[in-house]
Design an enzyme around this catalytic site. Structure first.
Site, PDB file in Angstrom:
ATOM      1  N   GLU A 150       0.841  -1.211   0.000  1.00  0.00           N
ATOM      2  CA  GLU A 150       0.000   0.000   0.000  1.00  0.00           C
ATOM      3  C   GLU A 150       0.879   1.266   0.000  1.00  0.00           C
ATOM      4  O   GLU A 150       0.469   2.308  -0.486  1.00  0.00           O
ATOM      5  CB  GLU A 150      -0.952   0.001   1.214  1.00  0.00           C
ATOM      6  CG  GLU A 150      -2.025  -1.092   1.162  1.00  0.00           C
ATOM      7  CD  GLU A 150      -3.345  -0.643   0.517  1.00  0.00           C
ATOM      8  OE1 GLU A 150      -3.622   0.556   0.472  1.00  0.00           O
ATOM      9  OE2 GLU A 150      -4.083  -1.538   0.040  1.00  0.00           O
ATOM     10  N   CYS A 190      -3.022 -13.538  -0.851  1.00  0.00           N
ATOM     11  CA  CYS A 190      -3.525 -12.192  -0.535  1.00  0.00           C
ATOM     12  C   CYS A 190      -3.471 -11.439  -1.854  1.00  0.00           C
ATOM     13  O   CYS A 190      -2.448 -11.501  -2.563  1.00  0.00           O
ATOM     14  CB  CYS A 190      -2.626 -11.531   0.507  1.00  0.00           C
ATOM     15  SG  CYS A 190      -2.999  -9.770   0.752  1.00  0.00           S
ATOM     16  N   HIS A 211      -3.043  -8.530  -2.598  1.00  0.00           N
ATOM     17  CA  HIS A 211      -1.995  -7.513  -2.724  1.00  0.00           C
ATOM     18  C   HIS A 211      -0.679  -8.111  -3.257  1.00  0.00           C
ATOM     19  O   HIS A 211       0.127  -7.406  -3.854  1.00  0.00           O
ATOM     20  CB  HIS A 211      -1.686  -6.873  -1.359  1.00  0.00           C
ATOM     21  CG  HIS A 211      -2.688  -5.860  -0.904  1.00  0.00           C
ATOM     22  ND1 HIS A 211      -3.970  -6.186  -0.549  1.00  0.00           N
ATOM     23  CD2 HIS A 211      -2.576  -4.517  -0.735  1.00  0.00           C
ATOM     24  CE1 HIS A 211      -4.612  -5.089  -0.179  1.00  0.00           C
ATOM     25  NE2 HIS A 211      -3.786  -4.064  -0.278  1.00  0.00           N
TER      26      HIS A 211
HETATM   27  N1  DGL Z   1      -5.984  -8.013  -0.107  1.00  0.00           N
HETATM   28  C1  DGL Z   1      -6.584  -8.659   0.970  1.00  0.00           C
HETATM   29  C2  DGL Z   1      -6.446 -10.142   0.969  1.00  0.00           C
HETATM   30  O1  DGL Z   1      -6.439 -10.704  -0.101  1.00  0.00           O
HETATM   31  C3  DGL Z   1      -6.536  -8.044   2.334  1.00  0.00           C
HETATM   32  C4  DGL Z   1      -5.300  -7.409   2.804  1.00  0.00           C
HETATM   33  C5  DGL Z   1      -5.603  -6.683   4.081  1.00  0.00           C
HETATM   34  O2  DGL Z   1      -6.455  -5.791   4.040  1.00  0.00           O
HETATM   35  O3  DGL Z   1      -5.047  -7.054   5.121  1.00  0.00           O
HETATM   36  O4  DGL Z   1      -6.379 -10.779   1.982  1.00  0.00           O
END
Ligand code: DGL
Length: 281
Positions: free
Chosen positions: A149, A181, A183
């Protein structure tokens, strides 16, 4: 009617990008909960409450299906939302687990994810449903979401932290690693460097978009014509709960379709109660 896609922040854009690639005829309404990110360090109740508020917002935008483009929300809220929601819902965990099972040769699968996703045990559960003999090794990586982020995608700090997180998994002789995740695909190169060339990296986004496509096709919900651009109805709409401008910059660096605007929504004004019969229509 558009497809609704949501995440705690920018991570779900990796899933939205895949939906755009695989289904260019579809419209998308994306919601990033930038005011309340990260979800990965919050409780099941909180994540389920947030998810219901977002689902209500997306239903108000008349979506025909919802992709929960967040592993944490998929792990903590998918069953309830699937049960309550009047439109079809898909999460990212089952598709990711399936791809990993198809890919592994030695049956030793690693998962990196948020603390919440790891403690839910969802990946292990789905993998064992498909491949009962598989050994699953999961590692929570709580520092990776803030680093992503913050935009530190190619940075020695991210390299070092990723290497530390992966060290114990590599010890177990895994041959497949799920980026659990949404991200993490944004730092795929860093993860690949830390994991080494012999380990297959799984990005559940690809398989999720494929599964969504076949679900929409089965329900006769696939759009068969490309929405006309420039007629006042942008094909992709982006909403966030905070920092709309910063999100837009990020989104434009991830998605190459030119994101014209992202709008801030007061998501806390939406009810977090279970969806009622009336809402279900
Ligand atoms: N992108 C998210 C995931 O796939 C959540 C990341 C977060 O907000 O901690 O778990």
């Amino acid at each position: 009617m558009p497809i609704g896609v949501f995440d705690s922040g920018i991570g779900g854009l990796t899933v939205a990008r895949e939906i755009m690639r695989q289904m260019p005829n579809e419209k998308i309404v994306y919601f990033g909960d930038t005011a309340r990110v990260p979800y990965g360090s919050k409780s099941r109740e909180t994540v389920a409450r947030y998810s219901r508020q977002i689902v209500r917002f997306l239903l108000e935008r008349k979506v025909k299906a919802i992709a929960i483009a967040c592993n944490t929300a998929s792990a903590y809220a998918l069953p309830e939302i699937e049960r309550e929601c009047p439109v079809p819902v898909i999460g990212v965990i089952r598709p990711g687990a399936r791809t990993a099972c198809e890919c592994t040769k030695n049956g030793r699968i690693g998962v990196i994810a948020t603390r919440a996703t790891v403690s839910s045990g969802s990946y292990t559960e789905f993998i064992h449903q498909i491949m009962p003999g598989a050994q699953v090794f999961a590692q929570a990586c709580p520092l990776l979401v803030p680093l992503v982020e913050e935009g530190l995608w190619e940075d020695p700090v991210t390299d070092e932290i990723t290497r530390r997180y992966l060290a114990s998994l590599l010890h177990h002789g895994i041959d497949t690693l799920i980026m659990g995740c949404t991200h993490y695909p944004l730092i795929r190169k860093t993860i690949g460097r830390a994991a080494g060339e012999t380990i297959s990296l799984i990005n559940p986004a690809y398989e999720t978009a494929m599964e969504l496509r076949s679900m929409l096709a089965d329900l006769n919900l696939l759009s068969d014509h490309r929405p006309a651009l420039g007629q006042g109805v942008p094909q992709y709409r982006f909403y966030v709960s905070d920092m709309a401008e910063q999100f837009q910059q990020f989104a434009n660096s991830i998605i190459k379709y030119g994101i014209l605007a992202s709008e801030k929504i007061d998501i806390h004004t939406y009810s977090s109660a279970p969806l009622s019969k009336e809402e279900k229509g």
